[in-house]
Design a protein around this motif. Structure first.
Motif, PDB file in Angstrom:
ATOM      1  N   GLU A 195       4.054   9.760  11.047  1.00 58.58           N
ATOM      2  CA  GLU A 195       2.934  10.581  10.573  1.00 58.58           C
ATOM      3  C   GLU A 195       2.771  10.483   9.061  1.00 58.58           C
ATOM      4  N   ALA A 196       3.882  10.507   8.336  1.00 51.99           N
ATOM      5  CA  ALA A 196       3.811  10.428   6.878  1.00 51.99           C
ATOM      6  C   ALA A 196       3.313   9.065   6.423  1.00 51.99           C
ATOM      7  N   MET A 197       3.753   7.996   7.083  1.00 50.92           N
ATOM      8  CA  MET A 197       3.284   6.651   6.729  1.00 50.92           C
ATOM      9  C   MET A 197       1.792   6.515   7.002  1.00 50.92           C
ATOM     10  N   GLN A 198       1.349   7.043   8.147  1.00 56.04           N
ATOM     11  CA  GLN A 198      -0.074   6.974   8.477  1.00 56.04           C
ATOM     12  C   GLN A 198      -0.907   7.745   7.457  1.00 56.04           C
ATOM     13  N   ASP A 202      14.374  12.584   3.542  1.00 53.21           N
ATOM     14  CA  ASP A 202      14.946  13.559   2.612  1.00 53.21           C
ATOM     15  C   ASP A 202      16.460  13.541   2.753  1.00 53.21           C
ATOM     16  N   CYS A 203      17.021  12.368   2.496  1.00 52.07           N
ATOM     17  CA  CYS A 203      18.455  12.179   2.724  1.00 52.07           C
ATOM     18  C   CYS A 203      19.253  12.552   1.486  1.00 52.07           C
ATOM     19  N   PRO A 204      20.521  12.905   1.681  1.00 52.71           N
ATOM     20  CA  PRO A 204      21.355  13.122   0.510  1.00 52.71           C
ATOM     21  C   PRO A 204      21.682  11.756  -0.119  1.00 52.71           C
ATOM     22  N   SER A 205      21.448  11.601  -1.472  1.00 56.33           N
ATOM     23  CA  SER A 205      21.161  12.726  -2.320  1.00 56.33           C
ATOM     24  C   SER A 205      20.182  12.364  -3.421  1.00 56.33           C
ATOM     25  N   GLY A 206      19.555  11.173  -3.371  1.00 54.90           N
ATOM     26  CA  GLY A 206      18.714  10.769  -4.480  1.00 54.90           C
ATOM     27  C   GLY A 206      17.220  11.000  -4.351  1.00 54.90           C
ATOM     28  N   PRO A 207      16.611  10.729  -3.193  1.00 61.49           N
ATOM     29  CA  PRO A 207      15.144  10.744  -3.107  1.00 61.49           C
ATOM     30  C   PRO A 207      14.497  12.047  -3.540  1.00 61.49           C
ATOM     31  N   ARG A 208      15.028  13.182  -3.151  1.00 61.46           N
ATOM     32  CA  ARG A 208      14.404  14.463  -3.538  1.00 61.46           C
ATOM     33  C   ARG A 208      14.437  14.642  -5.054  1.00 61.46           C
ATOM     34  N   GLU A 209      15.528  14.202  -5.696  1.00 62.22           N
ATOM     35  CA  GLU A 209      15.610  14.318  -7.149  1.00 62.22           C
ATOM     36  C   GLU A 209      14.598  13.403  -7.829  1.00 62.22           C
ATOM     37  N   ILE A 210      14.476  12.166  -7.342  1.00 62.42           N
ATOM     38  CA  ILE A 210      13.534  11.213  -7.947  1.00 62.42           C
ATOM     39  C   ILE A 210      12.097  11.683  -7.764  1.00 62.42           C
ATOM     40  N   LEU A 211      11.778  12.144  -6.580  1.00 64.37           N
ATOM     41  CA  LEU A 211      10.399  12.529  -6.255  1.00 64.37           C
ATOM     42  C   LEU A 211      10.084  13.971  -6.639  1.00 64.37           C
ATOM     43  N   CYS A 212      10.991  14.609  -7.363  1.00 62.78           N
ATOM     44  CA  CYS A 212      10.767  15.977  -7.850  1.00 62.78           C
ATOM     45  C   CYS A 212      10.352  16.909  -6.716  1.00 62.78           C
ATOM     46  N   ASP A 213      11.197  16.984  -5.692  1.00 61.13           N
ATOM     47  CA  ASP A 213      10.975  17.867  -4.535  1.00 61.13           C
ATOM     48  C   ASP A 213       9.675  17.570  -3.800  1.00 61.13           C
ATOM     49  N   GLY A 214       9.245  16.312  -3.832  1.00 61.85           N
ATOM     50  CA  GLY A 214       8.041  15.912  -3.110  1.00 61.85           C
ATOM     51  C   GLY A 214       6.785  15.846  -3.947  1.00 61.85           C
ATOM     52  N   LYS A 215       6.872  16.131  -5.226  1.00 61.60           N
ATOM     53  CA  LYS A 215       5.695  16.096  -6.095  1.00 61.60           C
ATOM     54  C   LYS A 215       5.134  14.692  -6.215  1.00 61.60           C
ATOM     55  N   TYR A 216       6.015  13.669  -6.233  1.00 63.44           N
ATOM     56  CA  TYR A 216       5.572  12.289  -6.444  1.00 63.44           C
ATOM     57  C   TYR A 216       5.717  11.425  -5.202  1.00 63.44           C
ATOM     58  N   GLY A 217       5.890  12.035  -4.031  1.00 62.52           N
ATOM     59  CA  GLY A 217       5.988  11.269  -2.804  1.00 62.52           C
ATOM     60  C   GLY A 217       6.301  12.169  -1.630  1.00 62.52           C
ATOM     61  N   ARG A 218       6.143  11.641  -0.433  1.00 63.67           N
ATOM     62  CA  ARG A 218       6.379  12.417   0.787  1.00 63.67           C
ATOM     63  C   ARG A 218       7.846  12.336   1.192  1.00 63.67           C
ATOM     64  N   LEU A 219       8.398  13.469   1.608  1.00 65.38           N
ATOM     65  CA  LEU A 219       9.758  13.560   2.118  1.00 65.38           C
ATOM     66  C   LEU A 219       9.722  14.017   3.571  1.00 65.38           C
ATOM     67  N   VAL A 220      10.476  13.321   4.434  1.00 73.14           N
ATOM     68  CA  VAL A 220      10.509  13.664   5.855  1.00 73.14           C
ATOM     69  C   VAL A 220      11.961  13.817   6.290  1.00 73.14           C
ATOM     70  N   PRO A 221      12.213  14.538   7.375  1.00 76.85           N
ATOM     71  CA  PRO A 221      13.596  14.737   7.830  1.00 76.85           C
ATOM     72  C   PRO A 221      14.270  13.411   8.188  1.00 76.85           C
ATOM     73  N   VAL A 222      15.563  13.337   7.968  1.00 73.72           N
ATOM     74  CA  VAL A 222      16.353  12.152   8.315  1.00 73.72           C
ATOM     75  C   VAL A 222      16.357  11.964   9.832  1.00 73.72           C
ATOM     76  N   ASN A 243       0.823  -1.208   0.000  1.00 71.07           N
ATOM     77  CA  ASN A 243       0.000   0.000   0.000  1.00 71.07           C
ATOM     78  C   ASN A 243       0.858   1.258   0.000  1.00 71.07           C
ATOM     79  N   VAL A 244       2.018   1.171   0.654  1.00 73.85           N
ATOM     80  CA  VAL A 244       2.957   2.299   0.725  1.00 73.85           C
ATOM     81  C   VAL A 244       4.368   1.735   0.730  1.00 73.85           C
ATOM     82  N   PHE A 245       5.263   2.413   0.020  1.00 74.93           N
ATOM     83  CA  PHE A 245       6.683   2.061   0.072  1.00 74.93           C
ATOM     84  C   PHE A 245       7.404   3.087   0.938  1.00 74.93           C
ATOM     85  N   VAL A 246       8.360   2.605   1.764  1.00 75.75           N
ATOM     86  CA  VAL A 246       9.072   3.498   2.692  1.00 75.75           C
ATOM     87  C   VAL A 246      10.574   3.309   2.554  1.00 75.75           C
ATOM     88  N   LEU A 247      11.278   4.424   2.413  1.00 78.42           N
ATOM     89  CA  LEU A 247      12.739   4.438   2.458  1.00 78.42           C
ATOM     90  C   LEU A 247      13.142   5.249   3.679  1.00 78.42           C
TER      91      LEU A 247
END
Length: 349
Positions: free
Chosen positions: A307-310, A279-299, A250-254
């Protein structure tokens, strides 16, 4: 990824050799024919240089493609010492300043000095994300413009996910599945993921599945027991074909503390699975287009991750929209057109 690229090169008429320290590993069975698998017969990187020189003199490939420091250094030096005329392409797949942060001052000096002195002699230097390119530039003193950013290719064909497969039997039949895929090592911070999962409300009927194997398994299993999450957290081990788990998720988490790119995010989006990532350095933000295609949370923030998973579990995502978004992102463009400009004849990887 190398196996997938080898299939493409073979289809285009190239010869391909896989040159390994040792001929072993789970992926040997899927090496495409007629690619050759050649063992250098050594256990450690530092012993690979002279056997690699011998291979180059005997087989004379047109291109040598080496991934990840210090094998990249060995490839550049072996070309020189073997007196062979070939193109050398080196690629780095992680933020090396993070990977070796705890190795001490002397190691960091050796890392920076070796890159500064030797990397300029490669024909092409590849980074798998802009963040990796920036990190390599700062470490080596080589300008960022001298690194080619080539995002890792998508894991499957464009029709990925069209062929439905049965739900893995180890997953609870009615549970909402949170999936994470990756080697069980400190970089991936699965301990943070388990901690965040333990803070989620029980009424969500969620199950966490961590697919992968590694040295952190005993520690993670102990944490699962301490949190009384037996049956709620599954660790099935390594899977050569994880597609069934992606389709059931239902959800993928890194939860990584750092990455070079994050192939597993690409795999999830190919299946239309909503993504939550640190939002770790350095790939996820680039893949998700600054959060457009997924949620980013602090490392390292377990509360924010929970909260983001819920929130992601409680949404009703349009998987086809996620797949189309993946298809329009810049990182999904084929790397072949860039790589092929370097390759003429046989390729050794």
């Amino acid at each position: 990824m190398r196996v997938m690229m080898a299939r493409e090169w073979l289809a285009r008429g190239f010869e391909v050799d896989f040159v390994l320290l040792q001929k072993r590993g789970e992926l040997l069975e899927i090496v495409p024919q007629p690619a050759q698998v050649i063992s250098l017969g050594v256990e450690r990187f530092r012993k690979a240089l002279w056997p690699l020189c011998a291979y180059l003199r005997q087989h004379r490939p047109s291109v040598l493609l080496a991934a990840m420091w210090p094998l990249t250094l060995a490839a550049i030096l072996a070309r020189r010492l073997s007196l062979q005329n070939m193109r050398v392409v080196v690629s780095d797949h992680n933020t090396l300043s993070k990977s070796y942060a705890g190795w001490g001052v002397l190691h960091r000096v050796a890392l920076k000095l070796s890159m500064k002195l030797i990397y300029p002699f490669a024909d092409t230097r590849i980074a798998v994300s802009r963040g990796v390119a920036d990190d390599l530039s700062q470490l080596s003193g080589i300008s960022e413009g001298r690194f080619n950013v080539i995002y890792n290719p998508a894991a499957h064909r464009n029709d990925a996910g069209n062929d439905l497969v049965s739900r893995p039997e180890d997953l609870a039949p009615n549970a909402k599945i949170l999936l994470s895929v990756g080697t069980l090592k400190l970089q991936k911070d699965h301990a943070l993921l388990i901690e965040a999962f333990s803070r989620m409300p029980a009424h969500l009927n969620a199950q966490l599945c961590i697919l992968g194997e590694g040295e952190q398994r005993p520690r993670l299993e102990q944490l699962v027991r301490e949190k009384h999450l037996e049956g709620k957290v599954l660790m099935p081990g390594f899977s050569l074909n994880p597609g069934a788990y992606y389709q059931a998720a239902n959800v993928f988490v890194l939860s990584s503390s750092y990455e070079g790119f994050g192939n597993v995010i690409v795999e999830a989006l190919e299946q239309g699975v909503p993504v939550v990532s640190t939002d770790c350095p350095s790939g996820p933000r680039e893949i998700l287009c600054d959060g457009k295609y997924g949620r980013l949370v602090p490392v390292g923030d377990a509360d924010a991750l929970a909260e983001a998973m819920q929130a992601a579990l409680q949404e009703n995502p349009d998987r086809e929209t996620l797949k189309r978004g993946r298809g329009t992102s810049q990182w999904t463009k084929s790397p072949m057109s860039i790589l092929m400009s370097c390759f003429r004849g046989g390729i050794a990887v």
